[in-house]
Design a protein around this motif. Structure first.
Motif, mmCIF file in Angstrom:
data_model
loop_
_atom_site.group_PDB
_atom_site.id
_atom_site.type_symbol
_atom_site.label_atom_id
_atom_site.label_comp_id
_atom_site.label_asym_id
_atom_site.label_seq_id
_atom_site.Cartn_x
_atom_site.Cartn_y
_atom_site.Cartn_z
ATOM 1 N N ASN A 90 6.454 134.713 2.335
ATOM 2 C CA ASN A 90 6.274 135.690 3.409
ATOM 3 C C ASN A 90 6.608 135.077 4.762
ATOM 4 O OD1 ASN A 90 5.428 137.835 1.809
ATOM 5 N ND2 ASN A 90 3.346 137.090 1.761
ATOM 6 N N GLN A 91 7.337 135.855 5.563
ATOM 7 C CA GLN A 91 7.743 135.425 6.900
ATOM 8 C C GLN A 91 7.494 136.569 7.880
ATOM 9 O OE1 GLN A 91 8.817 132.463 7.827
ATOM 10 N NE2 GLN A 91 9.067 131.552 5.813
ATOM 11 N N PRO A 92 7.065 136.265 9.105
ATOM 12 C CA PRO A 92 6.871 137.331 10.083
ATOM 13 C C PRO A 92 8.193 137.853 10.646
ATOM 14 C CG PRO A 92 6.222 135.208 11.011
ATOM 15 C CD PRO A 92 6.596 134.968 9.581
ATOM 16 N N ILE A 93 8.182 139.148 10.958
ATOM 17 C CA ILE A 93 9.320 139.780 11.626
ATOM 18 C C ILE A 93 9.286 139.374 13.102
ATOM 19 C CG2 ILE A 93 10.365 141.970 12.329
ATOM 20 C CD1 ILE A 93 9.031 143.230 9.842
ATOM 21 N N VAL A 94 10.414 138.893 13.611
ATOM 22 C CA VAL A 94 10.488 138.484 15.022
ATOM 23 C C VAL A 94 11.435 139.359 15.837
ATOM 24 C CG1 VAL A 94 9.801 136.107 14.556
ATOM 25 C CG2 VAL A 94 12.229 136.706 14.558
ATOM 26 N N GLY A 95 12.198 140.216 15.178
ATOM 27 C CA GLY A 95 13.135 141.093 15.865
ATOM 28 C C GLY A 95 13.952 141.883 14.863
ATOM 29 N N TYR A 96 14.957 142.598 15.360
ATOM 30 C CA TYR A 96 15.817 143.439 14.520
ATOM 31 C C TYR A 96 17.236 143.423 15.065
ATOM 32 C CZ TYR A 96 11.319 145.434 13.184
ATOM 33 O OH TYR A 96 10.025 145.590 12.765
ATOM 34 N N HIS A 97 18.173 143.720 14.177
ATOM 35 C CA HIS A 97 19.537 143.984 14.612
ATOM 36 C C HIS A 97 20.177 144.960 13.624
ATOM 37 C CE1 HIS A 97 20.330 140.707 11.684
ATOM 38 N NE2 HIS A 97 21.504 141.319 11.530
ATOM 39 N N LEU A 98 21.261 145.585 14.050
ATOM 40 C CA LEU A 98 22.007 146.482 13.174
ATOM 41 C C LEU A 98 23.132 145.706 12.506
ATOM 42 C CD1 LEU A 98 22.318 149.649 15.437
ATOM 43 C CD2 LEU A 98 21.014 149.447 13.319
ATOM 44 N N ASP A 99 23.336 145.962 11.215
ATOM 45 C CA ASP A 99 24.454 145.320 10.530
ATOM 46 C C ASP A 99 25.734 146.120 10.767
ATOM 47 O OD1 ASP A 99 24.446 147.491 8.759
ATOM 48 O OD2 ASP A 99 23.817 146.316 7.022
ATOM 49 N N GLU A 100 26.809 145.718 10.128
ATOM 50 C CA GLU A 100 28.109 146.364 10.339
ATOM 51 C C GLU A 100 28.150 147.807 9.842
ATOM 52 O OE1 GLU A 100 28.408 143.920 6.502
ATOM 53 O OE2 GLU A 100 27.555 143.642 8.482
ATOM 54 N N TYR A 101 27.142 148.223 9.048
ATOM 55 C CA TYR A 101 27.066 149.592 8.534
ATOM 56 C C TYR A 101 26.000 150.414 9.260
ATOM 57 C CZ TYR A 101 29.692 147.276 4.889
ATOM 58 O OH TYR A 101 30.625 146.531 4.214
ATOM 59 N N SER A 102 25.470 149.872 10.356
ATOM 60 C CA SER A 102 24.413 150.507 11.154
ATOM 61 C C SER A 102 23.095 150.633 10.403
ATOM 62 C CB SER A 102 24.869 151.872 11.683
ATOM 63 O OG SER A 102 25.930 151.701 12.582
ATOM 64 N N ASP A 103 22.841 149.715 9.493
ATOM 65 C CA ASP A 103 21.543 149.615 8.826
ATOM 66 C C ASP A 103 20.721 148.563 9.556
ATOM 67 O OD1 ASP A 103 21.979 151.480 6.748
ATOM 68 O OD2 ASP A 103 22.992 149.965 5.521
ATOM 69 N N TRP A 104 19.411 148.804 9.693
ATOM 70 C CA TRP A 104 18.545 147.854 10.387
ATOM 71 C C TRP A 104 18.242 146.651 9.515
ATOM 72 C CZ3 TRP A 104 17.950 147.812 15.328
ATOM 73 C CH2 TRP A 104 18.113 148.996 16.038
ATOM 74 N N VAL A 105 18.279 145.485 10.132
ATOM 75 C CA VAL A 105 17.947 144.212 9.488
ATOM 76 C C VAL A 105 16.813 143.588 10.292
ATOM 77 C CG1 VAL A 105 18.796 141.923 8.850
ATOM 78 C CG2 VAL A 105 20.335 143.904 8.729
ATOM 79 N N ALA A 106 15.737 143.234 9.593
ATOM 80 C CA ALA A 106 14.633 142.543 10.258
ATOM 81 C C ALA A 106 15.005 141.067 10.374
ATOM 82 C CB ALA A 106 13.347 142.691 9.449
ATOM 83 N N ASP A 107 14.871 140.520 11.573
ATOM 84 C CA ASP A 107 15.066 139.089 11.795
ATOM 85 C C ASP A 107 13.729 138.410 11.514
ATOM 86 O OD1 ASP A 107 17.689 139.581 12.736
ATOM 87 O OD2 ASP A 107 16.873 140.046 14.717
ATOM 88 N N LEU A 108 13.744 137.441 10.613
ATOM 89 C CA LEU A 108 12.516 136.767 10.208
ATOM 90 C C LEU A 108 12.385 135.420 10.902
ATOM 91 C CD1 LEU A 108 12.682 137.598 6.391
ATOM 92 C CD2 LEU A 108 11.574 138.894 8.225
#
Length: 69
Positions: free
Chosen positions: A2-20
């Motif tokens: 388990n890792q905490p979420i520290v931020g987000y970004h959109l991938d090349e398909y406009s799907d959200w990715v949680a930055d861990l």
């Protein structure tokens, strides 16, 4: 692991990715009935999830890269 979420970004398909915190990313999609994450659809919802733990598949997997790579 388990890792905490520290931020987000959109991938090349406009799907959200949680930055861990570990430096890896994990997609956080809302595609019911398979994935129910309505919080990902709004900035407010994503902000509320900062610090929440997600299982990091990449930290859990053995390193398969060749030595010295």
């Amino acid at each position: 692991m388990n890792q905490p979420i520290v931020g987000y970004h959109l991938d090349e398909y406009s799907d959200w990715v949680a930055d861990l915190a570990c430096g890896h990313g994990q997609h956080v999609r809302h595609h019911p009935p398979f994935f129910s994450r309505p919080w990902v659809l709004t900035q407010e919802g994503r902000t509320r999830q900062i610090g929440q733990l997600l299982f990091c598949k990449r930290c859990h997997e053995p390193d398969l890269s060749p030595p010295g790579a």
